[in-house]
Design an enzyme around this catalytic site. Structure first.
Site, PDB file in Angstrom:
ATOM      1  N   CYS A 112       0.822  -1.232   0.000  1.00 54.67           N
ATOM      2  CA  CYS A 112       0.000   0.000   0.000  1.00 54.67           C
ATOM      3  C   CYS A 112       0.844   1.265   0.000  1.00 54.67           C
ATOM      4  O   CYS A 112       0.314   2.354  -0.210  1.00 54.67           O
ATOM      5  CB  CYS A 112      -0.951  -0.008   1.184  1.00 54.67           C
ATOM      6  SG  CYS A 112      -2.003  -1.463   1.212  1.00 54.67           S
ATOM      7  N   HIS A 236      -3.029   7.083   3.126  1.00 50.92           N
ATOM      8  CA  HIS A 236      -3.506   5.801   2.596  1.00 50.92           C
ATOM      9  C   HIS A 236      -4.904   5.539   3.157  1.00 50.92           C
ATOM     10  O   HIS A 236      -5.154   5.695   4.345  1.00 50.92           O
ATOM     11  CB  HIS A 236      -2.530   4.693   2.973  1.00 50.92           C
ATOM     12  CG  HIS A 236      -3.020   3.331   2.633  1.00 50.92           C
ATOM     13  ND1 HIS A 236      -3.626   3.047   1.424  1.00 50.92           N
ATOM     14  CD2 HIS A 236      -3.034   2.162   3.339  1.00 50.92           C
ATOM     15  CE1 HIS A 236      -3.964   1.774   1.404  1.00 50.92           C
ATOM     16  NE2 HIS A 236      -3.625   1.213   2.553  1.00 50.92           N
ATOM     17  N   ASN A 266     -10.145  -0.132   0.864  1.00 51.91           N
ATOM     18  CA  ASN A 266      -8.688  -0.032   0.750  1.00 51.91           C
ATOM     19  C   ASN A 266      -8.261  -0.569  -0.626  1.00 51.91           C
ATOM     20  O   ASN A 266      -8.369  -1.763  -0.876  1.00 51.91           O
ATOM     21  CB  ASN A 266      -8.061  -0.849   1.892  1.00 51.91           C
ATOM     22  CG  ASN A 266      -6.540  -0.861   1.855  1.00 51.91           C
ATOM     23  OD1 ASN A 266      -5.923  -0.457   0.880  1.00 51.91           O
ATOM     24  ND2 ASN A 266      -5.952  -1.340   2.936  1.00 51.91           N
TER      25      ASN A 266
HETATM   26  N1  COA Z   1     -17.955  -8.223  11.459  1.00 52.89           N
HETATM   27  C1  COA Z   1     -18.265  -8.469  12.736  1.00 52.89           C
HETATM   28  N2  COA Z   1     -17.356  -8.814  13.655  1.00 52.89           N
HETATM   29  C2  COA Z   1     -16.075  -8.929  13.253  1.00 52.89           C
HETATM   30  C3  COA Z   1     -15.684  -8.700  11.929  1.00 52.89           C
HETATM   31  C4  COA Z   1     -16.681  -8.328  11.014  1.00 52.89           C
HETATM   32  N3  COA Z   1     -16.418  -8.079   9.723  1.00 52.89           N
HETATM   33  N4  COA Z   1     -14.355  -8.884  11.836  1.00 52.89           N
HETATM   34  C5  COA Z   1     -13.917  -9.224  13.053  1.00 52.89           C
HETATM   35  N5  COA Z   1     -14.956  -9.262  13.915  1.00 52.89           N
HETATM   36  C6  COA Z   1     -14.947  -9.582  15.344  1.00 52.89           C
HETATM   37  C7  COA Z   1     -13.736 -10.347  15.747  1.00 52.89           C
HETATM   38  O1  COA Z   1     -13.924 -11.730  15.518  1.00 52.89           O
HETATM   39  C8  COA Z   1     -13.650 -10.008  17.216  1.00 52.89           C
HETATM   40  O2  COA Z   1     -14.566 -10.820  17.908  1.00 52.89           O
HETATM   41  P1  COA Z   1     -14.225 -11.394  19.381  1.00 52.89           P
HETATM   42  O3  COA Z   1     -14.020 -10.194  20.247  1.00 52.89           O
HETATM   43  O4  COA Z   1     -15.421 -12.189  19.700  1.00 52.89           O
HETATM   44  O5  COA Z   1     -12.972 -12.201  19.184  1.00 52.89           O
HETATM   45  C9  COA Z   1     -14.164  -8.575  17.294  1.00 52.89           C
HETATM   46  O6  COA Z   1     -14.884  -8.356  16.071  1.00 52.89           O
HETATM   47  C10 COA Z   1     -13.069  -7.540  17.409  1.00 52.89           C
HETATM   48  O7  COA Z   1     -12.086  -7.845  16.464  1.00 52.89           O
HETATM   49  P2  COA Z   1     -10.831  -6.914  16.264  1.00 52.89           P
HETATM   50  O8  COA Z   1      -9.972  -7.469  15.172  1.00 52.89           O
HETATM   51  O9  COA Z   1     -10.170  -6.631  17.585  1.00 52.89           O
HETATM   52  O10 COA Z   1     -11.543  -5.566  15.771  1.00 52.89           O
HETATM   53  P3  COA Z   1     -10.908  -4.176  15.446  1.00 52.89           P
HETATM   54  O11 COA Z   1     -11.599  -3.097  16.194  1.00 52.89           O
HETATM   55  O12 COA Z   1      -9.402  -4.202  15.525  1.00 52.89           O
HETATM   56  O13 COA Z   1     -11.306  -3.949  13.924  1.00 52.89           O
HETATM   57  C11 COA Z   1     -10.270  -4.190  11.752  1.00 52.89           C
HETATM   58  C12 COA Z   1     -10.900  -4.890  12.963  1.00 52.89           C
HETATM   59  C13 COA Z   1      -9.779  -5.242  10.785  1.00 52.89           C
HETATM   60  C14 COA Z   1     -11.328  -3.309  11.112  1.00 52.89           C
HETATM   61  C15 COA Z   1      -9.098  -3.297  12.251  1.00 52.89           C
HETATM   62  O14 COA Z   1      -8.264  -4.061  13.107  1.00 52.89           O
HETATM   63  C16 COA Z   1      -8.264  -2.765  11.150  1.00 52.89           C
HETATM   64  O15 COA Z   1      -8.724  -1.989  10.334  1.00 52.89           O
HETATM   65  N6  COA Z   1      -6.968  -3.116  11.131  1.00 52.89           N
HETATM   66  C17 COA Z   1      -6.067  -2.620  10.110  1.00 52.89           C
HETATM   67  C18 COA Z   1      -6.309  -3.327   8.827  1.00 52.89           C
HETATM   68  C19 COA Z   1      -5.642  -2.650   7.671  1.00 52.89           C
HETATM   69  O16 COA Z   1      -5.675  -1.454   7.558  1.00 52.89           O
HETATM   70  N7  COA Z   1      -5.043  -3.442   6.796  1.00 52.89           N
HETATM   71  C20 COA Z   1      -4.439  -2.965   5.611  1.00 52.89           C
HETATM   72  C21 COA Z   1      -3.174  -2.280   5.909  1.00 52.89           C
HETATM   73  S1  COA Z   1      -2.546  -1.561   4.447  1.00 52.89           S
END
Ligand code: COA
Length: 314
Positions: A112, A236, A266
């Protein structure tokens, strides 16, 4: 060989495939909801489809038209992509041929961060003799998305953005930049050959904020500018919460940033040129404005550039 000392962006363009998939539509096949996706990422919908070369060509044609250039005016094509059409040759070769360019062409993969890496590289070529470099970020991440994994499938989209970089004498320039890589973190976001994207989401989130802040500050330091002097930040477009946190740490008000990820999700190396194009089309940039581009991604890479906006040589 050019003798101008500066650089300006003289053309820009965007391509998004026509198929739009909303969060509600994703929720039909995944255990998720529009509310969860919007709250955790700021993403409402994404465009899916097309090929990396096809989207790149569409965006590039617009950029050439805005710059009022013909294909043989371009001295070099750099295509940032992490989702090439083929393993070999580079997707840039296909794009070069189909656009009718007569210059050299290469791909850069810095995930990215790839567009900013390419912009910095293209600027280096301008400083050493090229007059015009076409820089494209183009991605079809949907081909590498695991559509059964709710933690990643909600985040990605397809698209392309392109800019023409030209040598210039009217004040535009690349004032400072920072490129970095933390290869020890490569496993937290990766895709094996033939595989699908795997990600440790919350770890990537935390590292992304640190990487953006460190890289953005390093580029501003190199440029010798303060956060208050920045008119526009083009981050980004991964997650609005990452942008909100990073903007605070950079000491720049959120209103000075642009967010198009609500509509595109993204798009990896395409996200910064897509967002920059929208800012330009909405007249958010004027002569001599300082713009901070700041990206991060798998690798883990980060990349930032401070540019001073220049206008056409008269
Ligand atoms: N819908 C509902 N629940 C979801 C889910 C979805 N699409 N994806 C994950 N969950 C759940 C998880 O299973 C977890 O459940 P649990 O507490 O029972 O284990 C809970 O939601 C929290 O998960 P978590 O990963 O801690 O959530 P978060 O607040 O960190 O948000 C992302 C998840 C992926 C949105 C966030 O971590 C993120 O954006 N990370 C960066 C990703 C990124 O930018 N990648 C590209 C980089 S270039």
């Amino acid at each position: 060989m050019n003798t101008a000392s500066g650089i300006r962006i003289s053309g820009w363009g965007v391509a998004l495939p026509p198929t739009i998939v909303t969060n509600d539509e994703l929720s039909e096949t995944l255990d998720t909801s529009n509310e969860w996706i919007l709250e955790r990422s700021g993403i409402a919908k994404r465009h899916l489809g097309g090929s990396t070369s096809g989207l790149a060509i569409e965006a590039a044609l617009q950029a050439l038209a805005v710059a009022n250039l013909q294909p043989n005016d371009i001295d070099l094509l750099i295509l940032a992509t992490t989702t090439p059409d083929d393993q070999v040759p580079a997707t840039a070769n296909k794009v070069q041929h189909e656009l009718g360019l007569t210059c050299g062409a290469m791909d850069i993969n810095a995930a990215c961060s790839g567009f900013v890496y390419s912009l910095v590289a293209g600027s280096g070529f301008l400083k050493t003799g090229c007059d015009r470099v076409l820089v494209i970020g183009s991605e079809t991440l949907s081909r590498f998305t695991d559509w059964e994994d709710r933690s990643t499938a909600i985040l990605f989209g397809d698209g392309a953005g392109a800019v023409v970089l030209e040598s210039s004498k009217t004040g535009g320039d690349l004032l400072g930049w920072n490129l970095s890589s933390s290869g020890e973190l490569r496993d937290i976001l990766h895709c094996e050959i033939g595989g699908k994207i795997k990600m440790a989401g919350s770890e990537v989130f935390r590292k992304a904020v640190v990487a953006m802040t460190k890289s953005g500050k390093a580029a501003m330091d190199e440029a010798g500018v303060n956060p208050e002097e920045i008119a526009l930040v083009v981050p980004h477009q991964a997650n609005i919460r990452i942008i909100e946190t990073a903007m605070k740490k950079l000491g720049i008000p959120l209103e000075k940033s642009i967010w198009v990820g609500d509509r595109t999700a993204n798009t990896s190396s395409a996200s910064i040129p897509i967002a920059l194009s929208e800012a330009l089309n909405n007249n958010r940039v004027k002569k001599n404005d300082l713009i901070l581009l700041v990206g991060f991604g798998a690798g883990m890479t980060s990349a930032s550039a401070v540019i001073r906006w220049g206008e056409a040589d008269g």
